[in-house]
Design a protein around this motif. Structure first.
Motif, PDB file in Angstrom:
ATOM      1  N   THR A  85       0.749  -1.216  -0.034  1.00 52.73           N
ATOM      2  CA  THR A  85      -0.072   0.113  -0.176  1.00 52.73           C
ATOM      3  C   THR A  85       1.072   1.268  -0.157  1.00 52.73           C
ATOM      4  O   THR A  85       1.596   1.276   0.880  1.00 52.73           O
ATOM      5  CB  THR A  85      -1.032  -0.152   1.247  1.00 52.73           C
ATOM      6  OG1 THR A  85      -1.533  -1.341   1.417  1.00 52.73           O
ATOM      7  CG2 THR A  85      -1.896   1.155   1.283  1.00 52.73           C
ATOM      8  N   VAL A  87       1.362   5.365  -0.171  1.00 50.93           N
ATOM      9  CA  VAL A  87       0.659   6.523  -0.216  1.00 50.93           C
ATOM     10  C   VAL A  87       1.561   7.515  -1.177  1.00 50.93           C
ATOM     11  O   VAL A  87       2.655   7.886  -1.054  1.00 50.93           O
ATOM     12  CB  VAL A  87       0.588   7.266   1.028  1.00 50.93           C
ATOM     13  CG1 VAL A  87       0.182   8.646   1.061  1.00 50.93           C
ATOM     14  CG2 VAL A  87      -0.324   6.311   1.914  1.00 50.93           C
ATOM     15  N   LYS A  88       0.967   8.206  -2.165  1.00 51.53           N
ATOM     16  CA  LYS A  88       1.764   9.112  -3.256  1.00 51.53           C
ATOM     17  C   LYS A  88       1.840  10.293  -2.549  1.00 51.53           C
ATOM     18  O   LYS A  88       0.937  10.791  -1.747  1.00 51.53           O
ATOM     19  CB  LYS A  88       0.914   9.002  -4.562  1.00 51.53           C
ATOM     20  CG  LYS A  88       0.958   7.659  -5.246  1.00 51.53           C
ATOM     21  CD  LYS A  88       0.309   7.737  -6.541  1.00 51.53           C
ATOM     22  CE  LYS A  88       0.691   8.624  -7.614  1.00 51.53           C
ATOM     23  NZ  LYS A  88       0.207   8.708  -8.818  1.00 51.53           N
ATOM     24  N   ASP A  90       0.667  12.906  -3.906  1.00 58.27           N
ATOM     25  CA  ASP A  90      -0.461  13.640  -4.073  1.00 58.27           C
ATOM     26  C   ASP A  90      -1.637  13.129  -2.930  1.00 58.27           C
ATOM     27  O   ASP A  90      -2.788  13.532  -3.099  1.00 58.27           O
ATOM     28  CB  ASP A  90      -1.122  13.875  -5.521  1.00 58.27           C
ATOM     29  CG  ASP A  90      -1.326  12.348  -5.918  1.00 58.27           C
ATOM     30  OD1 ASP A  90      -1.323  11.398  -5.048  1.00 58.27           O
ATOM     31  OD2 ASP A  90      -1.755  12.307  -7.130  1.00 58.27           O
ATOM     32  N   LYS A  91      -1.053  12.337  -2.106  1.00 58.51           N
ATOM     33  CA  LYS A  91      -2.079  11.721  -1.142  1.00 58.51           C
ATOM     34  C   LYS A  91      -2.940  10.615  -1.643  1.00 58.51           C
ATOM     35  O   LYS A  91      -3.852  10.174  -0.835  1.00 58.51           O
ATOM     36  CB  LYS A  91      -2.854  12.671  -0.389  1.00 58.51           C
ATOM     37  CG  LYS A  91      -2.019  13.797   0.457  1.00 58.51           C
ATOM     38  CD  LYS A  91      -0.906  13.113   1.310  1.00 58.51           C
ATOM     39  CE  LYS A  91       0.033  14.188   2.004  1.00 58.51           C
ATOM     40  NZ  LYS A  91       1.283  13.657   2.333  1.00 58.51           N
ATOM     41  N   SER A  92      -3.031  10.205  -2.904  1.00 62.15           N
ATOM     42  CA  SER A  92      -3.745   9.192  -3.406  1.00 62.15           C
ATOM     43  C   SER A  92      -3.143   7.989  -2.929  1.00 62.15           C
ATOM     44  O   SER A  92      -1.816   7.992  -2.725  1.00 62.15           O
ATOM     45  CB  SER A  92      -3.893   9.342  -4.983  1.00 62.15           C
ATOM     46  OG  SER A  92      -2.660   9.249  -5.680  1.00 62.15           O
ATOM     47  N   ILE A  93      -3.940   6.766  -2.965  1.00 62.68           N
ATOM     48  CA  ILE A  93      -3.304   5.593  -2.518  1.00 62.68           C
ATOM     49  C   ILE A  93      -3.289   4.490  -3.673  1.00 62.68           C
ATOM     50  O   ILE A  93      -4.282   4.501  -4.504  1.00 62.68           O
ATOM     51  CB  ILE A  93      -4.112   5.060  -1.307  1.00 62.68           C
ATOM     52  CG1 ILE A  93      -4.088   6.010  -0.449  1.00 62.68           C
ATOM     53  CG2 ILE A  93      -3.731   3.703  -0.970  1.00 62.68           C
ATOM     54  CD1 ILE A  93      -4.627   5.852   1.060  1.00 62.68           C
ATOM     55  N   VAL A  94      -2.276   3.712  -3.954  1.00 55.52           N
ATOM     56  CA  VAL A  94      -2.169   2.670  -4.655  1.00 55.52           C
ATOM     57  C   VAL A  94      -1.937   1.361  -3.890  1.00 55.52           C
ATOM     58  O   VAL A  94      -1.128   1.171  -2.938  1.00 55.52           O
ATOM     59  CB  VAL A  94      -1.042   2.819  -5.761  1.00 55.52           C
ATOM     60  CG1 VAL A  94      -0.646   1.795  -6.703  1.00 55.52           C
ATOM     61  CG2 VAL A  94      -1.027   3.966  -6.372  1.00 55.52           C
ATOM     62  N   SER A 120      -6.054  -1.424  -6.191  1.00 57.23           N
ATOM     63  CA  SER A 120      -6.730  -0.020  -6.230  1.00 57.23           C
ATOM     64  C   SER A 120      -5.755   1.036  -6.266  1.00 57.23           C
ATOM     65  O   SER A 120      -4.594   0.856  -6.434  1.00 57.23           O
ATOM     66  CB  SER A 120      -7.443   0.350  -5.007  1.00 57.23           C
ATOM     67  OG  SER A 120      -6.369   0.375  -3.858  1.00 57.23           O
ATOM     68  N   GLY A 121      -6.248   2.242  -7.200  1.00 56.88           N
ATOM     69  CA  GLY A 121      -5.376   3.272  -7.464  1.00 56.88           C
ATOM     70  C   GLY A 121      -5.616   3.767  -8.904  1.00 56.88           C
ATOM     71  O   GLY A 121      -6.664   3.188  -9.595  1.00 56.88           O
ATOM     72  N   LYS A 122      -4.988   4.743  -9.459  1.00 58.35           N
ATOM     73  CA  LYS A 122      -5.215   5.347 -10.530  1.00 58.35           C
ATOM     74  C   LYS A 122      -4.767   4.463 -11.578  1.00 58.35           C
ATOM     75  O   LYS A 122      -3.610   3.881 -11.773  1.00 58.35           O
ATOM     76  CB  LYS A 122      -4.520   6.827 -10.706  1.00 58.35           C
ATOM     77  CG  LYS A 122      -5.242   7.566  -9.672  1.00 58.35           C
ATOM     78  CD  LYS A 122      -4.579   9.013  -9.720  1.00 58.35           C
ATOM     79  CE  LYS A 122      -4.982   9.869  -8.746  1.00 58.35           C
ATOM     80  NZ  LYS A 122      -4.323  11.136  -8.406  1.00 58.35           N
ATOM     81  N   ASP A 125      -1.008   4.247 -12.630  1.00 55.64           N
ATOM     82  CA  ASP A 125       0.002   3.653 -11.448  1.00 55.64           C
ATOM     83  C   ASP A 125      -0.073   2.155 -12.003  1.00 55.64           C
ATOM     84  O   ASP A 125       0.513   1.471 -11.223  1.00 55.64           O
ATOM     85  CB  ASP A 125      -0.335   4.223 -10.164  1.00 55.64           C
ATOM     86  CG  ASP A 125      -0.293   5.566  -9.716  1.00 55.64           C
ATOM     87  OD1 ASP A 125       0.819   6.032 -10.244  1.00 55.64           O
ATOM     88  OD2 ASP A 125      -1.003   5.818  -9.167  1.00 55.64           O
TER      89      ASP A 125
END
Length: 132
Positions: A85, A87-88, A90-94, A120-122, A125
């Motif tokens: 897990t 934390v990028k 930009d605070k998004s999570i992958v 999960s994630g963008k 990524d």
């Protein structure tokens, strides 16, 4: 190495190399062979490619956590099933599931063969496991 030492070495690599806030080649040299080869999702990285991969990850990842679901050792091989897990910045999570085989010789990681699945994630990524 004793029976469980190779498993512990893999855990140290995750905490001290992958979990570090910056790329420190002195620490990497302590754990990873200069003739290291990593195969991940059809991409092959050599030692320099791995360093580049770490630098690219540090550009976008603020922190990461590894949850080992299973870890087994057979001779020089360590097999893991783990969830990363990240934390990028930009605070998004992958979140990525990883099945990996690590080969350790002379107390150094010489090979990693892994498959990753983004949980999960963008979309951007999807290559986080091999980006370099």
């Amino acid at each position: 190495m004793e029976k469980n030492e190779k498993k512990e070495l893999i855990k140290k690599i995750f905490s001290e190399v992958l979990g570090a806030s910056s790329v420190d080649t002195k620490i990497i040299e302590k754990y990873i062979s200069s003739d290291y080869i990593q195969n991940v999702d059809g991409n092959t990285l050599d030692y320099d490619g791995f360093i580049s991969h770490m630098k690219k990850q540090k550009e976008v990842i603020d922190s990461l956590d590894v949850d080992f679901l299973a870890i087994a050792q057979d001779g020089e091989n360590v097999f893991t099933n783990h969830i990363v897990t990240a934390v990028k910045k930009d605070k998004s999570i992958v979140k990525v599931k990883v099945i990996a085989q690590f080969v350790i010789k002379n107390n150094l990681l010489v090979k990693c063969d892994e498959l990753t699945q983004m949980l999960s994630g963008k979309e951007e990524d999807k290559d986080i496991g091999s980006r370099h």
